[in-house]
Design a protein around this motif. Structure first.
Motif, PDB file in Angstrom:
ATOM      1  N   PHE A 150     -52.661 -42.111   2.139  1.00  0.00           N
ATOM      2  CA  PHE A 150     -51.630 -42.522   1.071  1.00  0.00           C
ATOM      3  C   PHE A 150     -50.798 -43.672   1.750  1.00  0.00           C
ATOM      4  N   LEU A 151     -50.585 -43.817   2.721  1.00  0.00           N
ATOM      5  CA  LEU A 151     -49.595 -44.908   3.520  1.00  0.00           C
ATOM      6  C   LEU A 151     -50.574 -46.024   3.469  1.00  0.00           C
ATOM      7  N   GLU A 152     -51.871 -45.863   3.857  1.00  0.00           N
ATOM      8  CA  GLU A 152     -52.622 -47.067   3.972  1.00  0.00           C
ATOM      9  C   GLU A 152     -52.909 -47.644   2.436  1.00  0.00           C
ATOM     10  N   ALA A 153     -53.197 -46.838   1.582  1.00  0.00           N
ATOM     11  CA  ALA A 153     -53.361 -47.097  -0.044  1.00  0.00           C
ATOM     12  C   ALA A 153     -51.992 -47.865  -0.410  1.00  0.00           C
ATOM     13  N   TYR A 154     -50.748 -47.399   0.006  1.00  0.00           N
ATOM     14  CA  TYR A 154     -49.623 -48.165  -0.300  1.00  0.00           C
ATOM     15  C   TYR A 154     -49.330 -49.415   0.265  1.00  0.00           C
ATOM     16  N   GLY A 155     -49.667 -49.816   1.533  1.00  0.00           N
ATOM     17  CA  GLY A 155     -49.834 -51.020   2.073  1.00  0.00           C
ATOM     18  C   GLY A 155     -50.832 -52.049   1.247  1.00  0.00           C
ATOM     19  N   GLN A 156     -51.928 -51.302   1.043  1.00  0.00           N
ATOM     20  CA  GLN A 156     -52.978 -52.246   0.229  1.00  0.00           C
ATOM     21  C   GLN A 156     -52.297 -52.681  -1.020  1.00  0.00           C
ATOM     22  N   LEU A 157     -51.393 -52.081  -1.807  1.00  0.00           N
ATOM     23  CA  LEU A 157     -50.880 -52.501  -3.221  1.00  0.00           C
ATOM     24  C   LEU A 157     -49.808 -53.293  -2.888  1.00  0.00           C
ATOM     25  N   GLY A 158     -49.358 -53.580  -1.769  1.00  0.00           N
ATOM     26  CA  GLY A 158     -48.401 -54.730  -1.551  1.00  0.00           C
ATOM     27  C   GLY A 158     -48.469 -56.193  -2.337  1.00  0.00           C
ATOM     28  N   ASP A 159     -49.476 -56.745  -1.969  1.00  0.00           N
ATOM     29  CA  ASP A 159     -49.691 -58.196  -2.405  1.00  0.00           C
ATOM     30  C   ASP A 159     -49.682 -58.002  -4.110  1.00  0.00           C
ATOM     31  N   GLY A 165     -43.913 -58.991  -9.566  1.00  0.00           N
ATOM     32  CA  GLY A 165     -42.838 -58.636  -9.597  1.00  0.00           C
ATOM     33  C   GLY A 165     -42.283 -57.374  -9.483  1.00  0.00           C
ATOM     34  N   ALA A 166     -42.920 -56.449  -8.938  1.00  0.00           N
ATOM     35  CA  ALA A 166     -42.869 -55.209  -8.748  1.00  0.00           C
ATOM     36  C   ALA A 166     -42.510 -54.523  -7.620  1.00  0.00           C
ATOM     37  N   LEU A 167     -42.045 -55.348  -6.613  1.00  0.00           N
ATOM     38  CA  LEU A 167     -41.715 -54.878  -5.284  1.00  0.00           C
ATOM     39  C   LEU A 167     -40.683 -53.704  -5.477  1.00  0.00           C
ATOM     40  N   LYS A 168     -39.571 -53.878  -6.360  1.00  0.00           N
ATOM     41  CA  LYS A 168     -38.404 -52.828  -6.462  1.00  0.00           C
ATOM     42  C   LYS A 168     -39.020 -51.583  -6.690  1.00  0.00           C
ATOM     43  N   PRO A 169     -39.892 -51.253  -7.703  1.00  0.00           N
ATOM     44  CA  PRO A 169     -40.304 -50.148  -7.826  1.00  0.00           C
ATOM     45  C   PRO A 169     -41.150 -49.380  -6.626  1.00  0.00           C
ATOM     46  N   LEU A 170     -41.975 -50.431  -6.157  1.00  0.00           N
ATOM     47  CA  LEU A 170     -42.715 -49.954  -5.103  1.00  0.00           C
ATOM     48  C   LEU A 170     -41.804 -49.277  -3.663  1.00  0.00           C
ATOM     49  N   ALA A 171     -40.801 -50.091  -3.514  1.00  0.00           N
ATOM     50  CA  ALA A 171     -39.777 -49.915  -2.623  1.00  0.00           C
ATOM     51  C   ALA A 171     -39.252 -48.426  -2.936  1.00  0.00           C
ATOM     52  N   ARG A 172     -39.070 -48.119  -4.364  1.00  0.00           N
ATOM     53  CA  ARG A 172     -38.469 -46.665  -4.464  1.00  0.00           C
ATOM     54  C   ARG A 172     -39.359 -45.727  -4.118  1.00  0.00           C
ATOM     55  N   LEU A 173     -40.843 -45.956  -4.042  1.00  0.00           N
ATOM     56  CA  LEU A 173     -41.632 -44.910  -3.836  1.00  0.00           C
ATOM     57  C   LEU A 173     -41.563 -44.748  -2.373  1.00  0.00           C
ATOM     58  N   TYR A 174     -41.483 -45.721  -1.566  1.00  0.00           N
ATOM     59  CA  TYR A 174     -41.339 -45.427  -0.092  1.00  0.00           C
ATOM     60  C   TYR A 174     -40.159 -44.826   0.229  1.00  0.00           C
ATOM     61  N   LEU A 219     -44.342 -39.449 -10.488  1.00  0.00           N
ATOM     62  CA  LEU A 219     -44.391 -40.732 -10.211  1.00  0.00           C
ATOM     63  C   LEU A 219     -43.569 -41.783 -10.899  1.00  0.00           C
ATOM     64  N   ARG A 220     -43.649 -41.666 -12.298  1.00  0.00           N
ATOM     65  CA  ARG A 220     -42.815 -42.633 -13.156  1.00  0.00           C
ATOM     66  C   ARG A 220     -41.356 -42.321 -12.763  1.00  0.00           C
ATOM     67  N   ARG A 221     -40.948 -41.245 -12.609  1.00  0.00           N
ATOM     68  CA  ARG A 221     -39.490 -41.020 -12.433  1.00  0.00           C
ATOM     69  C   ARG A 221     -39.215 -41.654 -11.063  1.00  0.00           C
ATOM     70  N   VAL A 222     -39.882 -41.328 -10.094  1.00  0.00           N
ATOM     71  CA  VAL A 222     -39.862 -41.935  -8.523  1.00  0.00           C
ATOM     72  C   VAL A 222     -39.719 -43.633  -8.663  1.00  0.00           C
ATOM     73  N   LEU A 223     -40.657 -44.111  -9.391  1.00  0.00           N
ATOM     74  CA  LEU A 223     -40.465 -45.640  -9.409  1.00  0.00           C
ATOM     75  C   LEU A 223     -39.244 -46.349 -10.287  1.00  0.00           C
ATOM     76  N   ARG A 224     -38.752 -45.354 -10.960  1.00  0.00           N
ATOM     77  CA  ARG A 224     -37.439 -45.972 -11.688  1.00  0.00           C
ATOM     78  C   ARG A 224     -36.057 -45.376 -10.941  1.00  0.00           C
ATOM     79  N   ALA A 259     -42.726 -49.764 -14.785  1.00  0.00           N
ATOM     80  CA  ALA A 259     -41.462 -49.137 -13.974  1.00  0.00           C
ATOM     81  C   ALA A 259     -40.590 -50.500 -13.864  1.00  0.00           C
ATOM     82  N   ARG A 260     -41.307 -51.533 -13.617  1.00  0.00           N
ATOM     83  CA  ARG A 260     -40.359 -52.917 -13.596  1.00  0.00           C
ATOM     84  C   ARG A 260     -39.767 -53.245 -14.700  1.00  0.00           C
ATOM     85  N   ASP A 261     -40.191 -52.970 -15.839  1.00  0.00           N
ATOM     86  CA  ASP A 261     -39.544 -53.438 -17.236  1.00  0.00           C
ATOM     87  C   ASP A 261     -38.683 -52.243 -17.666  1.00  0.00           C
ATOM     88  N   ALA A 262     -38.512 -51.044 -16.928  1.00  0.00           N
ATOM     89  CA  ALA A 262     -37.769 -50.041 -17.459  1.00  0.00           C
ATOM     90  C   ALA A 262     -36.383 -50.053 -16.727  1.00  0.00           C
TER      91      ALA A 262
END
Length: 278
Positions: A150-159, A165-174, A219-224, A259-262
């Protein structure tokens, strides 16, 4: 894209001038003082006493496998054990990293661990993550295969997240699932998140505190879901198995833009569809 000190808050404690382009630097284990090792042992003893009834089984097994009891851990020794378990390694860093540098390390199965340790007067609370938070809190769970994937896949989605412009919801997941994640084992709530297990107050609040809201992982709830960075968390998310957390990564790319737009959900607020766990 290379990380820059301009991307970090001012006044950070670490020695960033000594770091390389990827923000790594030698751990220099021999430079830790007897006081540093004493601080580590004090923190370790206090937190370890809370683990049997409050920490996830996978975390406790990983901590035993790494054997961090004697003092500040040597990253080379820990890396040898991690590579045998899941192929991960540890790299020493000055402290907080720019997003792109952090993602790059995770995507390559390298976990960045802050080199310095807190002062004795900071045993109960520290603003920046130090070696105790990173090594004691995060590293034991890297021995769990599904969480490591999971953590490896998380890093791979960063770029990709940065491009849309969705770093904020990605940070919420972490934040919610790496720093403050909970798991249900045999009907009991156990902690595996580093932000919980490196703090005695958060450990008790998250797992048994009456004021904490514990929700089934969505997942949807976490990202928001926004969060506090300097208070006990009002809301935690609970998984049933680490494989479910890794499985959620299949849906993450499609969910990030939504999540970025919600509208974000404020810390502690309820939302439609919430599934509280008693």
């Amino acid at each position: 894209m290379e990380g820059s000190l301009c991307d970090l808050p001012a006044g950070l404690r670490g020695d960033y001038a000594a770091a390389g382009p990827d923000f790594t630097l030698p751990q220099d284990w021999a430079a830790y003082t007897p006081a540093d090792h004493a601080t580590w042992r004090t923190l370790y003893a206090r937190q370890a006493a809370l683990l049997p009834p409050h920490a996830a089984t996978a975390y406790r097994e990983g901590l035993a496998r790494l054997d961090f009891t004697a003092g500040v851990p040597d990253f080379a020794e820990a890396t040898a054990r991690l590579r045998a378990a899941t192929g991960w390694s540890l790299v020493a860093v000055p402290g907080l990293l720019p997003d792109d540098a952090f993602f790059a390390h995770l995507a390559a199965r390298r976990f960045p661990v802050t080199r310095w340790i807190r002062r004795p007067e900071e045993l109960d609370y520290i603003v920046e993550p130090d070696i105790f938070h990173d090594a004691f809190g995060h590293v034991p769970l890297l021995t769990q295969p599904d969480f490591a994937r999971f953590l490896e896949a998380y890093g791979q989605l960063g770029d990709a997240a940065a491009r849309i412009g969705a770093l904020k919801p990605l940070a919420r997941l972490y934040w919610h699932m790496v720093e403050f994640g909970l798991i249900r084992e045999g009907g009991a709530i156990r902690a595996y998140g580093a932000g919980i297990l490196s703090s005695s107050a958060e450990t008790l609040h998250a797992t048994t505190g009456a004021a904490a809201r514990r929700l089934r992982f969505d997942l949807r709830r976490v990202l928001r879901s926004d969060y506090f960075i300097d208070h006990l968390q009002p809301t935690y998310f609970v998984i049933d198995d680490f494989s479910k957390l890794f499985g959620a990564m299949r849906d993450l790319p499609a969910q990030l833009a939504a999540a970025r737009d919600a509208a974000p959900i404020p810390p502690g607020a309820a939302a439609p569809g919430d599934q509280p766990i008693p």
